[in-house]
Structures are given as structure tokens and as C-alpha cells.
Write a protein that holds these residues in place. Structure first.
Motif, PDB file in Angstrom:
ATOM      1  N   GLN A  31      34.116  21.564  13.768  1.00 58.52           N
ATOM      2  CA  GLN A  31      33.312  22.494  12.981  1.00 58.52           C
ATOM      3  C   GLN A  31      34.174  22.988  11.827  1.00 58.52           C
ATOM      4  O   GLN A  31      35.317  23.387  12.023  1.00 58.52           O
ATOM      5  CB  GLN A  31      32.905  23.684  13.868  1.00 58.52           C
ATOM      6  CG  GLN A  31      31.782  24.510  13.300  1.00 58.52           C
ATOM      7  CD  GLN A  31      30.454  23.744  13.297  1.00 58.52           C
ATOM      8  OE1 GLN A  31      30.206  22.935  14.176  1.00 58.52           O
ATOM      9  NE2 GLN A  31      29.633  24.010  12.298  1.00 58.52           N
ATOM     10  N   ARG A  32      33.628  22.951  10.605  1.00 60.09           N
ATOM     11  CA  ARG A  32      34.398  23.402   9.441  1.00 60.09           C
ATOM     12  C   ARG A  32      33.681  24.586   8.816  1.00 60.09           C
ATOM     13  O   ARG A  32      32.521  24.476   8.435  1.00 60.09           O
ATOM     14  CB  ARG A  32      34.518  22.270   8.422  1.00 60.09           C
ATOM     15  CG  ARG A  32      35.263  22.645   7.160  1.00 60.09           C
ATOM     16  CD  ARG A  32      35.194  21.498   6.130  1.00 60.09           C
ATOM     17  NE  ARG A  32      36.029  21.770   4.950  1.00 60.09           N
ATOM     18  CZ  ARG A  32      35.654  22.561   3.949  1.00 60.09           C
ATOM     19  NH1 ARG A  32      34.473  23.156   3.977  1.00 60.09           N
ATOM     20  NH2 ARG A  32      36.456  22.751   2.914  1.00 60.09           N
ATOM     21  N   VAL A  33      34.352  25.720   8.715  1.00 60.26           N
ATOM     22  CA  VAL A  33      33.725  26.910   8.124  1.00 60.26           C
ATOM     23  C   VAL A  33      34.672  27.540   7.116  1.00 60.26           C
ATOM     24  O   VAL A  33      35.876  27.678   7.366  1.00 60.26           O
ATOM     25  CB  VAL A  33      33.344  27.936   9.222  1.00 60.26           C
ATOM     26  CG1 VAL A  33      32.920  29.258   8.594  1.00 60.26           C
ATOM     27  CG2 VAL A  33      32.209  27.398  10.089  1.00 60.26           C
ATOM     28  N   LEU A  48      37.521  23.709  13.761  1.00 57.84           N
ATOM     29  CA  LEU A  48      37.509  24.089  15.163  1.00 57.84           C
ATOM     30  C   LEU A  48      36.925  22.982  16.022  1.00 57.84           C
ATOM     31  O   LEU A  48      35.904  22.389  15.683  1.00 57.84           O
ATOM     32  CB  LEU A  48      36.649  25.354  15.310  1.00 57.84           C
ATOM     33  CG  LEU A  48      36.587  26.008  16.673  1.00 57.84           C
ATOM     34  CD1 LEU A  48      37.890  26.751  16.949  1.00 57.84           C
ATOM     35  CD2 LEU A  48      35.421  26.991  16.723  1.00 57.84           C
ATOM     36  N   GLU A  49      37.595  22.741  17.131  1.00 54.95           N
ATOM     37  CA  GLU A  49      37.039  21.807  18.106  1.00 54.95           C
ATOM     38  C   GLU A  49      36.934  22.497  19.449  1.00 54.95           C
ATOM     39  O   GLU A  49      37.917  23.058  19.941  1.00 54.95           O
ATOM     40  CB  GLU A  49      37.921  20.561  18.235  1.00 54.95           C
ATOM     41  CG  GLU A  49      37.485  19.426  17.307  1.00 54.95           C
ATOM     42  CD  GLU A  49      38.375  18.204  17.441  1.00 54.95           C
ATOM     43  OE1 GLU A  49      38.417  17.438  16.461  1.00 54.95           O
ATOM     44  OE2 GLU A  49      39.020  18.032  18.501  1.00 54.95           O
ATOM     45  N   LEU A  50      35.722  22.478  20.038  1.00 54.22           N
ATOM     46  CA  LEU A  50      35.512  23.038  21.374  1.00 54.22           C
ATOM     47  C   LEU A  50      35.327  21.886  22.355  1.00 54.22           C
ATOM     48  O   LEU A  50      34.657  20.901  22.025  1.00 54.22           O
ATOM     49  CB  LEU A  50      34.254  23.915  21.397  1.00 54.22           C
ATOM     50  CG  LEU A  50      34.259  25.206  20.581  1.00 54.22           C
ATOM     51  CD1 LEU A  50      32.946  25.941  20.777  1.00 54.22           C
ATOM     52  CD2 LEU A  50      35.431  26.095  20.952  1.00 54.22           C
ATOM     53  N   ASP A  51      35.917  21.997  23.562  1.00 57.50           N
ATOM     54  CA  ASP A  51      35.653  20.968  24.561  1.00 57.50           C
ATOM     55  C   ASP A  51      34.418  21.362  25.384  1.00 57.50           C
ATOM     56  O   ASP A  51      33.759  22.371  25.091  1.00 57.50           O
ATOM     57  CB  ASP A  51      36.884  20.709  25.441  1.00 57.50           C
ATOM     58  CG  ASP A  51      37.258  21.923  26.285  1.00 57.50           C
ATOM     59  OD1 ASP A  51      36.391  22.818  26.453  1.00 57.50           O
ATOM     60  OD2 ASP A  51      38.396  21.971  26.767  1.00 57.50           O
ATOM     61  N   ASP A  52      34.127  20.570  26.405  1.00 59.44           N
ATOM     62  CA  ASP A  52      32.884  20.786  27.148  1.00 59.44           C
ATOM     63  C   ASP A  52      32.873  22.112  27.904  1.00 59.44           C
ATOM     64  O   ASP A  52      31.815  22.624  28.269  1.00 59.44           O
ATOM     65  CB  ASP A  52      32.656  19.627  28.135  1.00 59.44           C
ATOM     66  CG  ASP A  52      32.430  18.329  27.384  1.00 59.44           C
ATOM     67  OD1 ASP A  52      32.083  18.423  26.176  1.00 59.44           O
ATOM     68  OD2 ASP A  52      32.604  17.249  27.957  1.00 59.44           O
ATOM     69  N   ASP A  53      34.075  22.656  28.166  1.00 60.36           N
ATOM     70  CA  ASP A  53      34.146  23.943  28.872  1.00 60.36           C
ATOM     71  C   ASP A  53      34.178  25.121  27.896  1.00 60.36           C
ATOM     72  O   ASP A  53      34.628  26.219  28.263  1.00 60.36           O
ATOM     73  CB  ASP A  53      35.412  24.003  29.755  1.00 60.36           C
ATOM     74  CG  ASP A  53      35.473  22.853  30.726  1.00 60.36           C
ATOM     75  OD1 ASP A  53      34.379  22.413  31.156  1.00 60.36           O
ATOM     76  OD2 ASP A  53      36.582  22.370  31.012  1.00 60.36           O
ATOM     77  N   ALA A 150      32.731  30.158  12.948  1.00 62.19           N
ATOM     78  CA  ALA A 150      32.925  28.766  13.367  1.00 62.19           C
ATOM     79  C   ALA A 150      32.511  28.596  14.835  1.00 62.19           C
ATOM     80  O   ALA A 150      31.882  27.602  15.205  1.00 62.19           O
ATOM     81  CB  ALA A 150      34.379  28.346  13.165  1.00 62.19           C
ATOM     82  N   ILE A 151      32.876  29.569  15.665  1.00 58.94           N
ATOM     83  CA  ILE A 151      32.506  29.495  17.093  1.00 58.94           C
ATOM     84  C   ILE A 151      30.989  29.559  17.250  1.00 58.94           C
ATOM     85  O   ILE A 151      30.396  28.790  17.996  1.00 58.94           O
ATOM     86  CB  ILE A 151      33.203  30.632  17.886  1.00 58.94           C
ATOM     87  CG1 ILE A 151      34.703  30.346  17.973  1.00 58.94           C
ATOM     88  CG2 ILE A 151      32.586  30.789  19.278  1.00 58.94           C
ATOM     89  CD1 ILE A 151      35.517  31.448  18.627  1.00 58.94           C
ATOM     90  N   ASP A 152      30.372  30.479  16.502  1.00 58.75           N
ATOM     91  CA  ASP A 152      28.905  30.599  16.543  1.00 58.75           C
ATOM     92  C   ASP A 152      28.241  29.271  16.211  1.00 58.75           C
ATOM     93  O   ASP A 152      27.324  28.820  16.895  1.00 58.75           O
ATOM     94  CB  ASP A 152      28.428  31.641  15.528  1.00 58.75           C
ATOM     95  CG  ASP A 152      28.533  33.052  16.081  1.00 58.75           C
ATOM     96  OD1 ASP A 152      28.868  33.182  17.281  1.00 58.75           O
ATOM     97  OD2 ASP A 152      28.293  34.009  15.322  1.00 58.75           O
ATOM     98  N   GLU A 153      28.736  28.655  15.123  1.00 55.02           N
ATOM     99  CA  GLU A 153      28.107  27.414  14.664  1.00 55.02           C
ATOM    100  C   GLU A 153      28.402  26.256  15.614  1.00 55.02           C
ATOM    101  O   GLU A 153      27.559  25.392  15.822  1.00 55.02           O
ATOM    102  CB  GLU A 153      28.567  27.092  13.233  1.00 55.02           C
ATOM    103  CG  GLU A 153      28.004  28.103  12.234  1.00 55.02           C
ATOM    104  CD  GLU A 153      28.372  27.804  10.791  1.00 55.02           C
ATOM    105  OE1 GLU A 153      28.861  26.683  10.506  1.00 55.02           O
ATOM    106  OE2 GLU A 153      28.159  28.694   9.938  1.00 55.02           O
TER     107      GLU A 153
END
Lengths: 156, 414
Positions: A31-33, A48-53, A150-153
Motif C-alpha cells: 500500500q502506498r500513501v 506498507l505491507e500487511l500479512d494475513d494476520d 495506509a493501514i486503513d486503505e
């Protein structure tokens, strides 16, 4: 009168000179913000990169700005990497609490809001002096607001 | 070569109470007059006297103090007229500031005269106040914007002016850049505009306080400027326009004062200039502006320009001698092409960090994009630090700036 040393602590200057997690991630998947401070033109880009958890598996910081905004972004990136979105939410509230407690109590006694999460701020404590320079608070919080977006998106 | 000035700045400083104060225990060094100027006692006293002795609403009052207040207000209008050599007080419209003056033009003249596809020519060095109102009209009307480019040293690049102005309906440019200090060749621009039948608008915010202005010699149709940058109070600006154009323009804000008659089925407008002055005006501020113009006129605006030219030469020379390649001062290198506005980059320090250290030394400069983001982008920077001078600044202020920059350099030495 607060002195420059209150603002520019050694650890802040260290993060400014040697920013952590500086760079880019390929987007997508990351995600790029972009975040802007319209008052001064400072710009922060959070990748930002979030994993499945819902854990921050990777983060990179781009953009340009003053030592406070850049070091805050660097410290933030180091503090949130590997943590879950929920943990980062607590950390963000604790950090903003540190920034705004003083804002709301200028000229009055300092009050510790009771609902602030009990989170260790670690290196981020170095930014506590920023509250004595109210115009710079926006510099310190720019990265955090951008991260929240970024987390929201990324979670959307 | 010794630098000389026709002004005794030390004596002038005594007229400005704020310049006598200290910040952080040190005498204040005020280098931010391009943002707003300090105010002399004469201005503060005139506004105070109005409130203490003749405070009343203007026009339509038949009692003595209302008549006095009206006379003072209209006397101030005459002072503005004379200061810019307008041919009539009907051409001098009081607004809130230059931003409002420009918005008035776009909303009134622009909406009455521009249709889809019409071209407005601006420059890359414009303040947001001369960009955003046009963008708003782009969104509403589909007009097109063209941009005069800049040379490497921050002057307007007029090489292709004929092609750029061809087919344009409006030319709207600043007379002096608030970032680069560049003094533009206004007459060249207005001549080119007239040749193609375009109207020309000049943003005089930075030029009117620092150089002599003769609207009849400018060849422009409109001029906008603010009172607070020319020793006057905030909240008062001026729009000058050629009477025949103002007469044809529809009103901007409706209300009291701007009408001749109001009926249930409509209204007719008041005469110029009141047609564009709805509501109770900023009476004290207008009187304060009149006092500021009296003060500047007594000193002589040409002397102000000569003093600032001296300071410009001193600043360019001193800073480059002290810091060499560590400092980059943006804009023209020759003092005759620029006013006393110095945007600079120092080492690799961010402008915010520079100005924070400077504040510790009681040196007030601005840091940021100076409401000129397109120009910042062109310059390849996000922000600059900017020092700017006026008639009350001295070479000692510039030396203090140099000392504070040295301190900033050592504080952030890596």
C-alpha cells in the motif's frame, strides 16, 4: 525557555542522519500513501505491507522534510515493523497522547489521560521535547497520520 | 566599495515599537517583511485615535463624528489614489487584502467575460492567490491556463511571449516575486497583452510597498495589493482598476453600501468605488493604511527602494563571502533585477530546522513554500528559508542573520 537541545535530541539527529527503512516497496502489492503538511510542504510516503494476520510485514519511508518529520518517520518505521495493526493502533494513540497532552495543557497543569494505552514508546520518547515547540508537532505527527491512512486503505 | 543609503534606518527603527522588543532575551531581528511589515507609531496612533474619538459608521450619518469618520476614510482613499497615481478615486476599491482583490476580479470580470476555451496567461512564479482563483474558474467555465516559464536565474523567460500571449483574454502576473525577489518588466508584459486585446492584471503585493507605482505608466488594467505589507494594518487591501472596466463589471458581494436602490423586485448598484464595497468597511484599517502611505511618502518610496537595493547588494555579497558554496540564494544575481527578498538553501539543512535555530537567535525568517508551490516544484525543492527586508532593516540585521546561520551550521554539523 525550552532550548534547542530539548527539541533536537541526539537520537533524533541520529535517525535524521541515518534514516531506517528508507526506500520504496513495489505497489501493489504494497500500500502506498502520501502525506502532506500543507503548512511547510513536507511530504512523507509510506509503503506498507500487511500479512494475513494483519501484521506489518514490511514498511518503507519516502519523501522529504525537516529533521523532526524525517526522524519521527524513521523511528516510527522501526517501532511498528513486525507488529499487528492493533498493536500499532495502541502505539499511535500513545504517541499522539505524548504529543497532545502538552497541547491541551499549555499554561495549565499536565494531565495524564487515563484511557491512554500502556505502551512503551522506547526511542520515540526522544520526541517528547517537540511539544514545547507547538508549531513542530505537525512535523512529528505527519508520518503517523500517513501510516494510519495506509493501514486503513490496506485493511479496506 | 562602501554601500550607501539615503535613509537613516536607525532613526526609522525608533518609529516601530515592535523592533524595540526582545525575543529569547535578545533584540529582535525582523527579516520577514515580505510576509507582513511592522507598523510605525503613526499607523497605530491613527487607528487608535479613530476608535477613541470618532468611532462611528461611515456614510449616511449626519452627526458630526460620523461625518468626520467618513471624511477620514475618503481622505485615505485619496492618499491611495495619489500613491499609485490613479486618475480618480473611483478607481480605488478597498478590499480585505490582495487575495480578495484578485478573487473579486476573477469572480466579477472573469465570470462576466470568459467562456470555455478562453486563455488566461499566468507565470510560474505566481503566488497561490493568483493561481487558485483561476483554477476555480477552470473548473466552472473550462477556461485554459498558460504559463510563462522562468529562466535559470529566476526571471520570466519572455523568449516566446508573443506566442504565449497570442489568443489570450487575460494576462495576470506578479510585479515582484515573493519567493525570488525578481522584479518583472511589467510594461513589456502589459504592452504584449494590449497588442492582442487581452486585459492585464498585476499582483503588486510585493512591489507596491517597495518601489514607486504609477498605474498610468504600468499600462495595466488592474492592480491588486495589500495594506499590511506596506506598513499598514491587516484586513485591508486595494484593487485598482481602469474606471471604464470597473463600471461594466457586475458587483461581487451584495449588501449595504454597494446599492443605489433596493426594491422587492431587484436592485441597482451604487457608483464606483462603493459598488464593490458591500457592508461596513474596515474603517480603522483604511485610516491606518492612509497613515502608512503618509509615512512612506514622507520618507519617499524611491529612497526606500534605494535603501533596499543597498541591503540587497550587501546581503548577496556578505552571505556568499561568508558561506561560499554552502549557501544558494535563489533568484536574480543582479540587485537591480530584484527586491529585498532572499530565498535560500543552506548546506543540506531543511528550512524548518534553519529557522528553528535562527529563532533561538531572535532572527525571524520564514520557512516553507511561501504559497508558491508550483514555483517550489520548478525549483526542485519542497520549501525554502526566506529572509526579507524593508526600510527599517540595517546591514547589522544581515550580519546577525549570518551569525545565526553559522550557529545553525555548527549545530547540525554531521
Amino acid at each position: 525557555m525550552p532550548g534547542l537541545e530539548d527539541l533536537y535530541r541526539e537520537i533524533i539527529l541520529d535517525h535524521y542522519r541515518n534514516p531506517r527503512n528508507r526506500g520504496e516497496l513495489e505497489s501493489p502489492p504494497a500500500q502506498r500513501v502520501e502525506g502532506f503538511n500543507p503548512l511547510c510542504g513536507d511530504e512523507i510516503v509510506v509503503y506498507l505491507e500487511l500479512d494475513d494476520d494483519e501484521r506489518i510485514s514490511d514498511i518503507r519511508i519516502g519523501g522529504q522534510g525537516c529533521s523532526i518529520s524525517q526522524s519521527s518517520a524513521s523511528m516510527m518505521s522501526a517501532a511498528v515493523k513486525g507488529h499487528t495493526v492493533a498493536e500499532v493502533g495502541d502505539l499511535t494513540r500513545a504517541f499522539k497522547g505524548m504529543m497532545s497532552i502538552h497541547e491541551s495543557s499549555l499554561g495549565g497543569e499536565s494531565t495524564e489521560p487515563e484511557d491512554l494505552p500502556d505502551v512503551k514508546l522506547g526511542d520515540l520518547e526522544a520526541l517528547r521535547g517537540v511539544v514545547k515547540f507547538p508549531v513542530r508537532i505537525k512535523c512529528a505527527t505527519l508520518a503517523w497520520n500517513t501510516l494510519a491512512q495506509a493501514i486503513d486503505e490496506a485493511s479496506a | 566599495m562602501a554601500l550607501t543609503s539615503p535613509l537613516d534606518a536607525e532613526r526609522i527603527r525608533a518609529d516601530f515599537p515592535l523592533l524595540g522588543r526582545e525575543v529569547h532575551g535578545k533584540p529582535i531581528i525582523y527579516l520577514d517583511s515580505a510576509a507582513t511589515s511592522q507598523k510605525p507609531n503613526a499607523v497605530l496612533d491613527a487607528m487608535d485615535l479613530y476608535y477613541r474619538t470618532i468611532n462611528s459608521n461611515v456614510h449616511r450619518g449626519v452627526y458630526q463624528i460620523a461625518e468626520q469618520a467618513t471624511n477620514e476614510l475618503e481622505a485615505a482613499r485619496e492618499k491611495v489614489r495619489a500613491f499609485i497615481n490613479a486618475s480618480s478615486v473611483a478607481e480605488v476599491i478597498f478590499t480585505k487584502n490582495a487575495t480578495e482583490s484578485l478573487n473579486l476580479l476573477v469572480q466579477s470580470w472573469g465570470r462576466a467575460n470568459l467562456v470555455e476555451g478562453d486563455v488566461v496567461l499566468l507565470s510560474h512564479m505566481e503566488h497561490h492567490a493568483n493561481i487558485v482563483p483561476w483554477h476555480m474558474l477552470v473548473a466552472e467555465r473550462g477556461i485554459q491556463l498558460r504559463w510563462i516559464p522562468l529562466t535559470a536565474d529566476g526571471q520570466l523567460d519572455l523568449t516566446d511571449l508573443d506566442a504565449l500571449v497570442e489568443g489570450a483574454k487575460v494576462l495576470s502576473v506578479t510585479a515582484m516575486s515573493n519567493v525570488l525577489g525578481t522584479i518583472n518588466s511589467v510594461r513589456t508584459l502589459t504592452d504584449a497583452a494590449r497588442a492582442v486585446g487581452a486585459i492585464s492584471i498585476i499582483d503588486g503585493c510585493q512591489s507596491v510597498p517597495h518601489t514607486s507605482t504609477d498605474v498610468q505608466a504600468l499600462g495595466a488594467d488592474f492592480l491588486a495589493f495589500s495594506g499590511h505589507k506596506l506598513l499598514g494594518p491587516t484586513g485591508i487591501g486595494v484593487l485598482w482598476g481602469r474606471e471604464e472596466l470597473l463600471a461594466e463589471m457586475p458587483p461581487f458581494i451584495g449588501g449595504g453600501e454597494m446599492i443605489r436602490d433596493v426594491r422587492l423586485d431587484g436592485f441597482t448598484c451604487n457608483d464606483l468605488p462603493w459598488k464593490f464595497e458591500a457592508g461596513t468597511p474596515a474603517i480603522a484599517e483604511i485610516i491606518g493604511l492612509g497613515a502608512a502611505i503618509d509615512y512612506l511618502s514622507a520618507i519617499g518610496i524611491d529612497n526606500v527602494r534605494a535603501h533596499e537595493r543597498m541591503l540587497t547588494e550587501y546581503t548577496l555579497r556578505t552571505l556568499s563571502m561568508r558561506f561560499g558554496d554552502d549557501i544558494v540564494i535563489h533568484g536574480p544575481t543582479e540587485p537591480e533585477h530584484r527586491g529585498g527578498v532572499f530565498s535560500f538553501a543552506f548546506k543540506d539543512l531543511h528550512p524548518h530546522d534553519i529557522s528553528q535555530v535562527l529563532d533561538e537567535h531572535a532572527v525571524c525568517v520564514r520557512a516553507g513554500h511561501h504559497c508558491a508551490k508550483p514555483l517550489m516544484k520548478l525549483m526542485g525543492v519542497g520549501a525554502t528559508a526566506r529572509a526579507s527586508v524593508y526600510l527599517y532593516n540595517t546591514t547589522a540585521d544581515i550580519d546577525a542573520l549570518g551569525d545565526a546561520l553559522e550557529a545553525a551550521g555548527s549545530f547540525f554539523a554531521f
